[in-house]
Each structure stands twice: as structure tokens, then as C-alpha cells.
Design an enzyme around this catalytic site. Structure first.
Site, PDB file in Angstrom:
ATOM      1  CE1 TYR A   1     -41.158  24.977 -27.744  1.00  0.00           C
ATOM      2  CE2 TYR A   1     -40.981  26.039 -29.887  1.00  0.00           C
ATOM      3  CZ  TYR A   1     -41.635  25.883 -28.677  1.00  0.00           C
ATOM      4  OH  TYR A   1     -42.762  26.628 -28.406  1.00  0.00           O
TER       5      TYR A   1
ATOM      6  CG  HIS B   1     -43.734  23.498 -31.964  1.00  0.00           C
ATOM      7  ND1 HIS B   1     -42.948  23.151 -30.890  1.00  0.00           N
ATOM      8  CD2 HIS B   1     -44.831  24.118 -31.453  1.00  0.00           C
ATOM      9  CE1 HIS B   1     -43.549  23.546 -29.777  1.00  0.00           C
ATOM     10  NE2 HIS B   1     -44.681  24.135 -30.090  1.00  0.00           N
TER      11      HIS B   1
ATOM     12  CE1 TYR C   1     -48.679  29.931 -30.438  1.00  0.00           C
ATOM     13  CE2 TYR C   1     -50.270  28.172 -30.381  1.00  0.00           C
ATOM     14  CZ  TYR C   1     -49.255  28.861 -29.788  1.00  0.00           C
ATOM     15  OH  TYR C   1     -48.811  28.518 -28.539  1.00  0.00           O
TER      16      TYR C   1
ATOM     17  CD1 TRP D   1     -47.829  21.071 -26.593  1.00  0.00           C
ATOM     18  CD2 TRP D   1     -47.526  19.499 -28.138  1.00  0.00           C
ATOM     19  NE1 TRP D   1     -46.899  21.545 -27.491  1.00  0.00           N
ATOM     20  CE2 TRP D   1     -46.701  20.599 -28.453  1.00  0.00           C
ATOM     21  CE3 TRP D   1     -47.512  18.392 -28.989  1.00  0.00           C
ATOM     22  CZ2 TRP D   1     -45.865  20.622 -29.558  1.00  0.00           C
ATOM     23  CZ3 TRP D   1     -46.681  18.421 -30.098  1.00  0.00           C
ATOM     24  CH2 TRP D   1     -45.870  19.515 -30.374  1.00  0.00           C
ATOM     25  CD1 TRP D   2     -48.799  22.107 -22.389  1.00  0.00           C
ATOM     26  CD2 TRP D   2     -49.901  21.788 -20.473  1.00  0.00           C
ATOM     27  NE1 TRP D   2     -49.691  23.137 -22.248  1.00  0.00           N
ATOM     28  CE2 TRP D   2     -50.376  22.967 -21.081  1.00  0.00           C
ATOM     29  CE3 TRP D   2     -50.455  21.385 -19.271  1.00  0.00           C
ATOM     30  CZ2 TRP D   2     -51.374  23.746 -20.517  1.00  0.00           C
ATOM     31  CZ3 TRP D   2     -51.443  22.161 -18.699  1.00  0.00           C
ATOM     32  CH2 TRP D   2     -51.900  23.333 -19.317  1.00  0.00           C
TER      33      TRP D   2
END
Length: 104
Positions: free
Chosen positions: A18, A22, A41, A76-77
């Protein structure tokens, strides 16, 4: 400027994947978020529960969760679906959080 927070769930044992994904956030996705008023963010992990806590500032009416129809977001999902709890369309299961305290 609105402040939005939500939580998601990371699948067990995928913290490094993860973070790595990112760290290499696609430039076109980053630009899409900025173009839609998303800034500041951050995503945090509670390692005891594998819950992700996301926070973002938004200038406008919606945040990153409102970009579901965009092809970059859908891609992206799909890229993240193997390491997160997702819906059948691969969108992350995301729960909005109510702000109870803020100190500037």
C-alpha cells in the site's frame, strides 16, 4: 475550504504494498485530485485493526470520493483492489467520519 475524513480497510499483510503504491502515485491521478480541489491529503494506518484513516482538504463541493466516474480513478481502484476491502466495482469500502473536534 472543507476538511473531509473517511476510513477504509487494508487487507492483512499489505502495508508495504500500500505504501509503495502510494509513494509512486500516478502523476495523472495526482493532477486530477488537485484539479478537483483536493489538497493536504493524508492517509494513516492503525496497524492493530488494519484500518486506514484518510484526511483531505477540499475547495469545492466534493472530495476524492466523488470522482468515481473518472477512468483514471477506476483504473487506480482496479490497481488497489487486491490489497484493500472493496465493493464489486473495486471502489474502496469507505466510511465518512464526522468531525467532532478541530483546533487551528
Amino acid at each position: 475550504m472543507q476538511r473531509l475524513a473517511f476510513r477504509m480497510k487494508l487487507n492483512e499483510g499489505h502495508k508495504e504494498a500500500y505504501k509503495e503504491r502510494h509513494d509512486k502515485l500516478w502523476p495523472e491521478l495526482k493532477q486530477l485530485l488537485k484539479d478537483n480541489g483536493v489538497s493536504d491529503y493524508s492517509i494513516f494506518l492503525d496497524e492493530e485493526t488494519n484500518m486506514l484513516f484518510a484526511f483531505q482538504k477540499v475547495s469545492g463541493k466534493g472530495g476524492s470520493q466523488d470522482l468515481a466516474k473518472n477512468d483514471i480513478v477506476k483504473k487506480w481502484w482496479d490497481f488497489m483492489a487486491d490489497i484493500m476491502e472493496v465493493h464489486p466495482d473495486n471502489s474502496p469500502v469507505s466510511v465518512p467520519l464526522e468531525e467532532l473536534f478541530y483546533m487551528e
